[in-house]
Design a protein around this motif. Structure first.
Motif, PDB file in Angstrom:
ATOM      1  N   LEU A  62     -27.377  45.457  50.659  1.00 48.49           N
ATOM      2  CA  LEU A  62     -28.302  44.395  51.064  1.00 48.49           C
ATOM      3  C   LEU A  62     -29.757  44.844  51.037  1.00 48.49           C
ATOM      4  O   LEU A  62     -30.648  44.071  50.703  1.00 48.49           O
ATOM      5  N   LEU A  63     -29.999  46.105  51.366  1.00 48.98           N
ATOM      6  CA  LEU A  63     -31.386  46.599  51.341  1.00 48.98           C
ATOM      7  C   LEU A  63     -31.831  47.025  49.960  1.00 48.98           C
ATOM      8  O   LEU A  63     -33.029  47.059  49.670  1.00 48.98           O
ATOM      9  N   GLY A  64     -30.883  47.309  49.075  1.00 46.13           N
ATOM     10  CA  GLY A  64     -31.225  47.762  47.729  1.00 46.13           C
ATOM     11  C   GLY A  64     -31.346  46.663  46.703  1.00 46.13           C
ATOM     12  O   GLY A  64     -31.659  46.923  45.554  1.00 46.13           O
ATOM     13  N   ARG A  65     -31.110  45.436  47.122  1.00 43.00           N
ATOM     14  CA  ARG A  65     -31.217  44.309  46.174  1.00 43.00           C
ATOM     15  C   ARG A  65     -32.664  44.079  45.792  1.00 43.00           C
ATOM     16  O   ARG A  65     -33.545  44.142  46.623  1.00 43.00           O
ATOM     17  N   PRO A  66     -32.871  43.766  44.513  1.00 39.43           N
ATOM     18  CA  PRO A  66     -34.245  43.462  44.080  1.00 39.43           C
ATOM     19  C   PRO A  66     -34.709  42.103  44.562  1.00 39.43           C
ATOM     20  O   PRO A  66     -33.984  41.272  44.937  1.00 39.43           O
ATOM     21  N   ALA A 102     -22.668  48.323  53.157  1.00 44.73           N
ATOM     22  CA  ALA A 102     -23.232  46.975  53.247  1.00 44.73           C
ATOM     23  C   ALA A 102     -24.747  47.036  53.383  1.00 44.73           C
ATOM     24  O   ALA A 102     -25.468  46.280  52.722  1.00 44.73           O
ATOM     25  N   ALA A 103     -25.230  47.931  54.205  1.00 42.12           N
ATOM     26  CA  ALA A 103     -26.681  48.079  54.362  1.00 42.12           C
ATOM     27  C   ALA A 103     -27.317  48.522  53.054  1.00 42.12           C
ATOM     28  O   ALA A 103     -28.391  48.027  52.674  1.00 42.12           O
ATOM     29  N   ALA A 104     -26.669  49.432  52.330  1.00 38.77           N
ATOM     30  CA  ALA A 104     -27.226  49.904  51.061  1.00 38.77           C
ATOM     31  C   ALA A 104     -27.307  48.781  50.035  1.00 38.77           C
ATOM     32  O   ALA A 104     -28.304  48.660  49.323  1.00 38.77           O
TER      33      ALA A 104
END
Length: 92
Positions: free
Chosen positions: A88-92, A84-86
């Motif tokens: 949400l943090l990886g979204r452009p 989930a963190a990956a």
């Protein structure tokens, strides 16, 4: 019943991750959500099997401790948090 609720939570959070990872031309962002939903179905199956084992153990008077299933679920929860963190943090 707790296993069913846990499985439902996995599937619901997986669906939210799929929705959060839906970015045009980047379909692979949805893969963690699909993996979490698959884990939810696996947790449901483990819960059904665990219920059978416990029910049988209670009938024959044996121990009902099943640490492997609990540890597996804990590991799945931790992996879900990382995915989930990956997403949400990886979204452009």
């Amino acid at each position: 019943m707790a296993w069913s609720r846990t499985a439902l939570a996995f599937v619901a959070n997986g669906a939210l991750l799929v929705r959060a990872g839906h970015v045009p031309d980047r379909w692979w962002f949805m893969l963690p959500g699909c993996a979490v939903m698959a884990a939810g179905f696996a947790v449901y199956v483990v819960g059904l099997l665990r219920h059978r084992r416990v029910h049988h153990a209670v009938r024959v008077g044996a121990s009902t401790v099943g640490e492997r299933a609990i540890h597996g679920t804990l590991l799945t929860v931790l992996v879900t948090c990382v995915l989930a963190a990956a997403v949400l943090l990886g979204r452009p």
